[in-house]
Design a protein around this motif. Structure first.
Motif, short mmCIF file in Angstrom:
data_model
loop_
_atom_site.label_atom_id
_atom_site.label_comp_id
_atom_site.label_asym_id
_atom_site.label_seq_id
_atom_site.Cartn_x
_atom_site.Cartn_y
_atom_site.Cartn_z
N TRP A 94 0.83 -1.22 0.00
CA TRP A 94 0.00 0.00 0.00
C TRP A 94 0.85 1.26 0.00
CZ3 TRP A 94 -4.54 0.10 -1.84
CH2 TRP A 94 -5.42 -0.95 -1.65
N ILE A 95 1.99 1.23 0.69
CA ILE A 95 2.90 2.39 0.63
C ILE A 95 3.33 2.59 -0.81
CG2 ILE A 95 5.26 3.08 1.18
CD1 ILE A 95 3.60 3.79 3.40
N GLY A 96 3.61 1.49 -1.50
CA GLY A 96 4.02 1.59 -2.90
C GLY A 96 2.93 2.21 -3.74
N ILE A 97 1.69 1.75 -3.54
CA ILE A 97 0.56 2.31 -4.29
C ILE A 97 0.50 3.82 -4.05
CG2 ILE A 97 -1.98 2.37 -4.42
CD1 ILE A 97 -0.92 -0.24 -5.44
N ALA A 100 2.45 6.77 -6.53
CA ALA A 100 2.16 7.32 -7.86
C ALA A 100 1.50 8.68 -7.74
CB ALA A 100 1.28 6.37 -8.63
N GLY A 101 0.68 8.86 -6.71
CA GLY A 101 -0.06 10.12 -6.59
C GLY A 101 0.88 11.30 -6.50
N THR A 102 1.87 11.20 -5.62
CA THR A 102 2.78 12.32 -5.46
C THR A 102 3.71 12.43 -6.66
OG1 THR A 102 2.61 11.86 -3.15
CG2 THR A 102 4.25 13.44 -3.78
N LEU A 103 4.04 11.29 -7.25
CA LEU A 103 4.85 11.36 -8.48
C LEU A 103 4.09 12.18 -9.52
CD1 LEU A 103 7.25 9.88 -10.30
CD2 LEU A 103 5.19 9.09 -11.40
N ILE A 104 2.81 11.83 -9.71
CA ILE A 104 2.04 12.49 -10.76
C ILE A 104 1.76 13.93 -10.40
CG2 ILE A 104 -0.21 12.46 -11.93
CD1 ILE A 104 0.00 9.38 -11.85
N SER A 105 1.42 14.18 -9.12
CA SER A 105 1.05 15.56 -8.80
C SER A 105 2.26 16.46 -8.60
CB SER A 105 0.13 15.60 -7.59
OG SER A 105 0.76 15.01 -6.49
N ALA A 106 3.37 15.93 -8.08
CA ALA A 106 4.51 16.81 -7.78
C ALA A 106 5.62 16.69 -8.82
CB ALA A 106 5.05 16.49 -6.40
N ILE A 107 6.11 15.47 -9.03
CA ILE A 107 7.29 15.34 -9.90
C ILE A 107 6.92 15.72 -11.33
CG2 ILE A 107 9.09 13.79 -10.74
CD1 ILE A 107 8.95 12.30 -8.14
N LEU A 108 5.79 15.22 -11.81
CA LEU A 108 5.41 15.56 -13.18
C LEU A 108 5.01 17.03 -13.30
CD1 LEU A 108 3.48 12.39 -14.36
CD2 LEU A 108 5.88 12.94 -14.56
N MET A 126 -5.89 8.79 -4.24
CA MET A 126 -5.46 7.40 -4.09
C MET A 126 -4.27 7.31 -3.14
SD MET A 126 -3.89 5.08 -7.08
CE MET A 126 -2.23 5.67 -6.80
N THR A 127 -3.33 8.24 -3.28
CA THR A 127 -2.15 8.25 -2.42
C THR A 127 -2.54 8.39 -0.95
OG1 THR A 127 -0.63 9.12 -4.03
CG2 THR A 127 -0.19 9.73 -1.77
N VAL A 128 -3.39 9.37 -0.68
CA VAL A 128 -3.75 9.61 0.72
C VAL A 128 -4.43 8.38 1.31
CG1 VAL A 128 -5.15 11.04 2.24
CG2 VAL A 128 -3.86 12.09 0.40
N PHE A 129 -5.37 7.80 0.56
CA PHE A 129 -6.09 6.64 1.11
C PHE A 129 -5.18 5.42 1.20
CE2 PHE A 129 -9.72 9.05 -0.94
CZ PHE A 129 -9.94 9.77 0.22
N TYR A 178 4.87 11.82 5.19
CA TYR A 178 4.30 11.61 3.86
C TYR A 178 2.78 11.74 3.89
CZ TYR A 178 3.81 9.69 -0.81
OH TYR A 178 3.51 9.53 -2.12
N LEU A 179 2.16 11.14 4.90
CA LEU A 179 0.70 11.22 5.00
C LEU A 179 0.26 12.66 5.20
CD1 LEU A 179 -2.02 9.76 5.15
CD2 LEU A 179 -1.67 9.47 7.58
N THR A 180 0.95 13.38 6.08
CA THR A 180 0.57 14.77 6.35
C THR A 180 0.74 15.63 5.11
OG1 THR A 180 1.50 14.39 8.52
CG2 THR A 180 0.87 16.63 8.02
N VAL A 181 1.91 15.51 4.46
CA VAL A 181 2.19 16.38 3.32
C VAL A 181 1.28 16.02 2.14
CG1 VAL A 181 3.95 17.09 1.67
CG2 VAL A 181 4.52 16.91 4.06
N SER A 182 1.06 14.73 1.89
CA SER A 182 0.22 14.41 0.73
C SER A 182 -1.24 14.78 1.00
CB SER A 182 0.38 12.96 0.29
OG SER A 182 0.17 12.10 1.36
N ALA A 183 -1.70 14.64 2.25
CA ALA A 183 -3.08 15.05 2.56
C ALA A 183 -3.21 16.57 2.43
CB ALA A 183 -3.47 14.59 3.96
N THR A 184 -2.18 17.31 2.87
CA THR A 184 -2.20 18.77 2.73
C THR A 184 -2.21 19.17 1.26
OG1 THR A 184 -0.86 18.84 4.71
CG2 THR A 184 -1.02 20.87 3.49
N PHE A 185 -1.37 18.50 0.49
CA PHE A 185 -1.27 18.78 -0.94
C PHE A 185 -2.63 18.54 -1.63
CE2 PHE A 185 1.80 17.91 -4.72
CZ PHE A 185 1.82 19.25 -5.00
N LEU A 186 -3.27 17.43 -1.24
CA LEU A 186 -4.58 17.12 -1.82
C LEU A 186 -5.59 18.20 -1.44
CD1 LEU A 186 -6.58 15.08 -3.17
CD2 LEU A 186 -6.92 14.11 -0.92
N TYR A 187 -5.59 18.58 -0.16
CA TYR A 187 -6.60 19.53 0.30
C TYR A 187 -6.39 20.91 -0.31
CZ TYR A 187 -9.33 22.62 3.13
OH TYR A 187 -10.20 23.60 3.53
#
Lengths: 485, 167
Positions: A94-97, A100-108, A126-129, A178-187
């Motif tokens: 699940w960590i691996g899953i 992709a979210g942060t790859l797509i939203s940040a790196i790309l 998907m990343t946050v969940f 990672y959870l905090t930053v990706s949830a913040t990024f999503l929000y």
């Protein structure tokens, strides 16, 4: 478009669309963007049915966990020395899953890869969940979940602190960050879109709720200016973060001495595998969404094609890492390492290793075919195979190493128990429950960002200008193949 | 006493013309609304660079300092001496330092955005029209009462769909 590839004429052979600059000619106005994306929020019978199934799976898993808490960790299929099993496998899965979210939203985003626009919101949710799901597994695995807080450095009367040299503590820091930053990024990415929903809403109660969630966002130029800058810096922070998280997870293994684990290739190998599995899950989710919500003109074949190229690239890296592991075992002349790898592929665990090798290394080679990259049905089937293969990759990393260490008297087998399987199934229920709730309450495609690539309405009938990857305005030639299905 | 006018535009170039006309006629207090950020508006307004980077820098530095400090201080406070190895070892502590830097830096960046963009806002009714989150561009101009007529003419000349009084 002009900077990356020659303009494409309709019907001129095979389309080769620059992934950086995918346009949406099927979307003509901002009103259409609002209408179609907000239209995904109306609940349907199919959605209720899927939500019901997810909740049932979740309850099944939760019941098994309650059973395990009551009767003890002996109910998981641990068989000494295999004391890491399905829970740790599923944790890493699940960590691996969640990568992709942060790859797509940040790196790309930093790389100005235009194809991310329509799929990133979905991948980010998907990343946050997925990270929320993953975070449960170490807690389930420790057997006494109520003592989990011992991992957190907090001042206490015994003056005992966690050991900051332990990979397990690094994990706590990496994953909670990672959870905090990706949830913040999503929000924060959602704020302008929630404002759109707020101003379209007619139900006063929902309108009030959306007004609170949107923080009174008004789309003013100063707001956008600070927002864009914030987004850039968050992306710049998330990029090394996403690489660090799976590197830290790989240290859980690489810092140990078990054969097959103690290797410096693990961090890049894990990161590539994580991104590969995440893109697999993005396909599993986005292909049904674009079909059921009839959004094929927003998430176009060209988007899927570009994402499939990314899946292919990461699959090649992962495949290369698999082969290098065998080479290292041979070249090291270390007989424990060699015996372990022989046992992995031709011995006790051959079936798991071949599921891994075929799903992650062999089947994705089909993505060299453009016809298959542009075939959503094949991408969906392949994405299921990738999910399966990546779960088995973690199985193959964990179980064969622990069951085949240095001395023959240490060797053993491992069979997951019904509790293991139930909690694994429950994790999928938990993940999809959150995801389904998300897609009916918040826009699953970023409204404001899709508007960025839709040509704005103009008074003059001059050719519509478009911004290329370098930020310059270029003429846009419409009707690139694959943009309308 | 200043009064305001809200103008809605359905075309981007009309909005850009209006911004340029307002600047030419020395109207300095106006807010532009856009459903999505566009470079054309940025080129017309030439706004200063956002100061968010200061929040990011300070947050990141505080985070990395705290991350290294907590790891070094706790190891020093309760030393676990193993084989003469360093009690506080900076190499593994770099992971803690890095993660805390990202955490605090990212959160302070978001905090900076909130401060600088003035969100959360309790009320958003003054100088705002709900259609600006939909498909319309917009401008809210504040001016002295005697200049309101001129402002309205400027906004209309550029091609406003609607101009209305605010307050």
């Amino acid at each position: 478009m002009a900077t990356l590839a020659e303009p494409i004429r309709p019907g001129a052979g095979r389309p080769n669309v620059a992934s950086a600059n995918i346009q949406l000619p099927g979307v003509e106005s901002y009103e259409q963007v609002d209408r179609e994306i907000a239209g995904t929020l109306a609940p349907t019978k199919g959605w209720f049915a899927l939500l019901g199934i997810s909740i049932l799976f979740f309850l099944w898993g939760a019941g098994a966990w309650v059973y395990q808490i009551y009767w003890g960790l002996g109910n998981a299929g641990y068989n000494p020395p295999v004391m890491w099993g399905v829970y740790i496998i599923t944790f890493v899965f699940w960590i691996g899953i969640g990568h992709a979210g942060t790859l797509i939203s940040a790196i790309l985003y930093l790389f100005r890869a235009g194809f991310r626009t329509t799929i990133y919101r979905c991948a980010e949710a998907m990343t946050v969940f997925a990270v929320m799901t993953a975070g449960l597994f170490p807690i389930i695995h420790i057997g006494r979940p109520w003592k989990f807080f011992w991992l957190v450095p907090y001042p206490n009367w015994r003056l005992v602190w966690p050991n900051f040299k332990s990979p397990l503590i690094w994990d706590v820091f990496a994953i909670s960050t990672y959870l905090t930053v990706s949830a913040t990024f999503l929000y924060v990415g959602l704020i302008p879109d929630i404002a759109v929903l707020r101003d379209r809403e007619t139900n006063p109660l929902r309108k009030r709720l959306l007004a609170v969630l949107s923080l009174g966002w008004r789309n003013s130029e100063p707001e956008w200016r600070h927002f864009a800058r914030m987004y850039l810096f968050l992306a710049a922070f998330s990029t090394p973060l996403v690489l660090s998280v799976h590197s830290v997870v790989s240290f859980d293994f690489a810092m140990a001495l078990a054969p097959g684990w103690h290797t410096t290739i693990f961090p890049p190998y894990f990161v590539a595998g994580a991104i590969f599995s995440g893109i697999g899950m993005v396909f599993t989710i986005i292909i049904p969404i674009r079909k059921f919500f009839r959004l094929q003109h927003i998430v176009t074949i060209n988007h899927l094609d570009a994402a499939a190229k990314l899946a292919l690239a990461t699959s090649l890296i992962v495949g290369c890492a698999y082969l290098i592991e065998f080479w290292v075992a041979w070249y090291s002349a270390n007989e424990f390492e060699q015996a372990y790898f022989w046992n992995r592929v031709f011995g006790q665990w051959w079936w798991a290793a071949w599921i891994m090798l075929s799903c992650n290394m062999i089947f994705p080679l089909s993505l060299f075919s453009q016809r298959l990259r542009r075939n959503p049905t094949w991408l969906f089937i392949l994405s299921i195979l990738i999910n399966l293969g990546m779960w088995f990759e973690r199985f193959v990393i964990i179980v064969p190493s622990l069951s085949h260490e240095f001395e023959p008297w240490q060797w053993s087998g491992y069979v997951p128990s019904w509790v293991d399987i139930s909690i694994l199934a429950g994790s999928f229920g938990w993940f999809f429950m959150w995801f389904l709730l998300f897609i009916k309450n918040l826009p699953v495609i970023a409204i404001a960002e899709v508007k960025e690539i839709v040509p704005p309405r103009l008074r003059t009938h001059a050719p519509v200008a478009d911004i290329d990857v370098t930020g310059h305005h270029v003429d846009y030639s419409p009707e690139t193949p694959g943009e309308r299905e | 006493m200043t009064r305001g006018l809200i103008a809605a535009y359905s075309e981007l170039d009309a909005l850009v013309d209006a911004i340029e006309a307002l600047k030419q006629r020395k109207f300095s207090k106006f807010t532009v609304y856009t459903p999505t950020p566009r470079h054309e508006i940025e080129h017309a307004l030439k706004p200063p660079t956002s100061k968010i980077r200061l929040f990011t820098l300070i947050g990141g530095l505080c985070g990395v300092t705290f991350g290294y400090w907590i790891a070094i201080w706790t190891s020093d406070y309760w030393p676990l001496v193993v084989g003469g190895k360093a009690i506080a070892s900076w190499i593994p502590y770099t992971i803690i330092g890095f993660e805390v830097m990202v955490l605090v830096g990212a959160l302070s960046t978001v905090y900076g955005m909130f401060i600088l963009s003035r969100v959360p806002k309790i009320t958003q009714t003054i100088g705002f029209d709900p259609r600006f989150t939909g498909a319309s561009f917009g401008i809210y101009v504040e001016a002295e009462p005697e200049r309101l007529k001129e402002a309205e003419a400027t906004l209309r000349e550029a091609g406003a769909v609607e101009v209305k009084n605010e307050r």
